[in-house]
Design a protein around this motif. Structure first.
Motif, short mmCIF file in Angstrom:
data_model
loop_
_atom_site.label_atom_id
_atom_site.label_comp_id
_atom_site.label_asym_id
_atom_site.label_seq_id
_atom_site.Cartn_x
_atom_site.Cartn_y
_atom_site.Cartn_z
N ASN A 1 -23.08 29.09 -5.95
CA ASN A 1 -24.29 29.60 -6.60
C ASN A 1 -25.40 29.84 -5.59
OD1 ASN A 1 -27.08 28.49 -8.15
ND2 ASN A 1 -25.92 30.06 -9.23
N LEU A 2 -25.53 28.92 -4.60
CA LEU A 2 -26.54 29.10 -3.54
C LEU A 2 -26.19 30.28 -2.64
CD1 LEU A 2 -27.62 25.61 -2.12
CD2 LEU A 2 -28.92 27.21 -3.52
N VAL A 3 -24.90 30.43 -2.36
CA VAL A 3 -24.44 31.55 -1.53
C VAL A 3 -24.87 32.87 -2.17
CG1 VAL A 3 -22.40 32.81 -0.75
CG2 VAL A 3 -22.52 30.33 -0.46
N GLU A 4 -24.62 32.98 -3.47
CA GLU A 4 -24.96 34.21 -4.18
C GLU A 4 -26.47 34.40 -4.29
OE1 GLU A 4 -24.19 36.26 -8.58
OE2 GLU A 4 -23.17 34.39 -8.02
N LYS A 5 -27.18 33.31 -4.54
CA LYS A 5 -28.62 33.38 -4.77
C LYS A 5 -29.40 33.71 -3.51
CE LYS A 5 -32.36 30.66 -6.86
NZ LYS A 5 -32.70 29.36 -7.52
N HIS A 6 -28.97 33.13 -2.37
CA HIS A 6 -29.75 33.27 -1.13
C HIS A 6 -29.07 34.13 -0.07
CE1 HIS A 6 -32.69 30.33 -2.48
NE2 HIS A 6 -31.71 29.51 -2.80
N GLY A 7 -27.86 34.59 -0.34
CA GLY A 7 -27.16 35.43 0.62
C GLY A 7 -26.81 34.69 1.91
N ILE A 8 -26.40 33.42 1.77
CA ILE A 8 -26.05 32.61 2.93
C ILE A 8 -24.57 32.28 2.89
CG2 ILE A 8 -28.36 31.61 3.16
CD1 ILE A 8 -27.43 29.18 1.63
N THR A 9 -24.07 31.67 3.96
CA THR A 9 -22.66 31.30 4.02
C THR A 9 -22.44 29.98 3.27
OG1 THR A 9 -22.82 29.99 6.04
CG2 THR A 9 -22.49 32.38 6.29
N LEU A 10 -21.16 29.67 3.02
CA LEU A 10 -20.82 28.43 2.36
C LEU A 10 -21.26 27.23 3.20
CD1 LEU A 10 -19.41 26.91 0.04
CD2 LEU A 10 -17.27 27.10 1.33
#
Length: 263
Positions: free
Chosen positions: A203-212
């Motif tokens: 969810n954080l990856v999708e929300k902030h455009g960061i890696t796992l």
């Protein structure tokens, strides 16, 4: 330290994987007699086999804890098999919707997670109480969550269910205390594993455009110890609360989160 859990008849819900498996095997290593309960008995059997390999008895019982009739049957089968119930550890639970606001959460999503995380635990605690009262001894450990200690945006349904579980725990603790029964709540923070990586971090990856990896590090930075808990951390806390080492603790919320909820 000997926790004196050898041969203690211990009912564990949700034992098939993750925290539940770790808790089950931790009690097995202490020599407890296990009753492993859940909906999918085929998934539980490998854990039971691991426990038996450690030299303890492990009975697998089919039980949907949201059904009070099945919860009562679980308690009855345990007593018929072993004569008593010393410990109940409620690990079974769910995460509910992740990343949704309260107004985006559907009534069904809310009701489903409350039914599992609150009503399910109520059913099993209620079911074992007559036996524990009769023997004047018992330990109940409910596995809650730190979002039930501090609210969390995007996790309303889960947070509400774990806040409610705290109320169930504390009320049972007050009522059962005169019968020499301890009822406590172990509250994990984020716990590393598939659900944490594939749901929460995703969810954080999708929300902030960061890696796992960046998402996992971001979570760890929220905690004083700068690390995410493991299944074994939770299992150790459950052992402590189920033992007589913690005999003077009841109605307690014990965060196991590396320093977040209490700081």
């Amino acid at each position: 330290m000997d926790l004196n859990l050898k041969n203690k008849v211990t009912v564990i819900t949700g034992p098939a994987k993750g925290m539940g498996r770790a808790v089950s095997l931790a009690f097995a290593r202490e020599g407890a007699t296990l009753v492993l309960a859940g909906r999918d008995t085929a998934a539980i059997e490998p854990v039971a086999a691991e426990a038996r390999a450690l030299g303890v008895q492990a009975l697998v019982v089919a039980c949907d804890m949201t059904d009070p009739v099945q919860a009562d049957a679980l308690a009855k089968e345990t007593v018929e098999a072993f004569g008593r119930i010393d410990v109940l550890v409620n690990v079974a639970g769910g995460s509910g919707p992740i990343g949704k606001t309260g107004w985006e959460t559907t009534a069904d999503e809310f009701n489903d997670i409350v039914q599992l995380n609150m009503t399910g635990c109520f059913n099993t605690v209620r079911a074992v109480m007559p036996t524990m009262i009769g023997q004047r001894y018992g330990k109940v450990v409910n596995v809650g969550g730190t979002f039930g200690l501090k609210g969390r945006a995007g996790r309303l349904a889960y947070s509400a269910s774990k806040w409610g579980l705290r109320g169930i725990t504390k009320s049972f603790a007050l009522e059962a205390g005169p019968h020499n029964i301890n009822v406590n709540n172990v509250a994990p923070g984020m716990v590393d594993g598939p659900r944490f990586r594939e749901k929460v971090c995703a969810n954080l990856v999708e929300k902030h455009g960061i890696t796992l990896d960046e998402a996992m590090t971001k979570h760890a930075q929220d905690y004083a110890l700068r690390r995410v808990s493991t299944d074994e951390d939770i299992a150790n806390a459950c052992l402590f609360m189920a033992s007589d080492v913690s005999r003077q603790m009841t109605g307690v919320d014990l965060p196991v989160d590396g320093g977040w909820a209490a700081l």
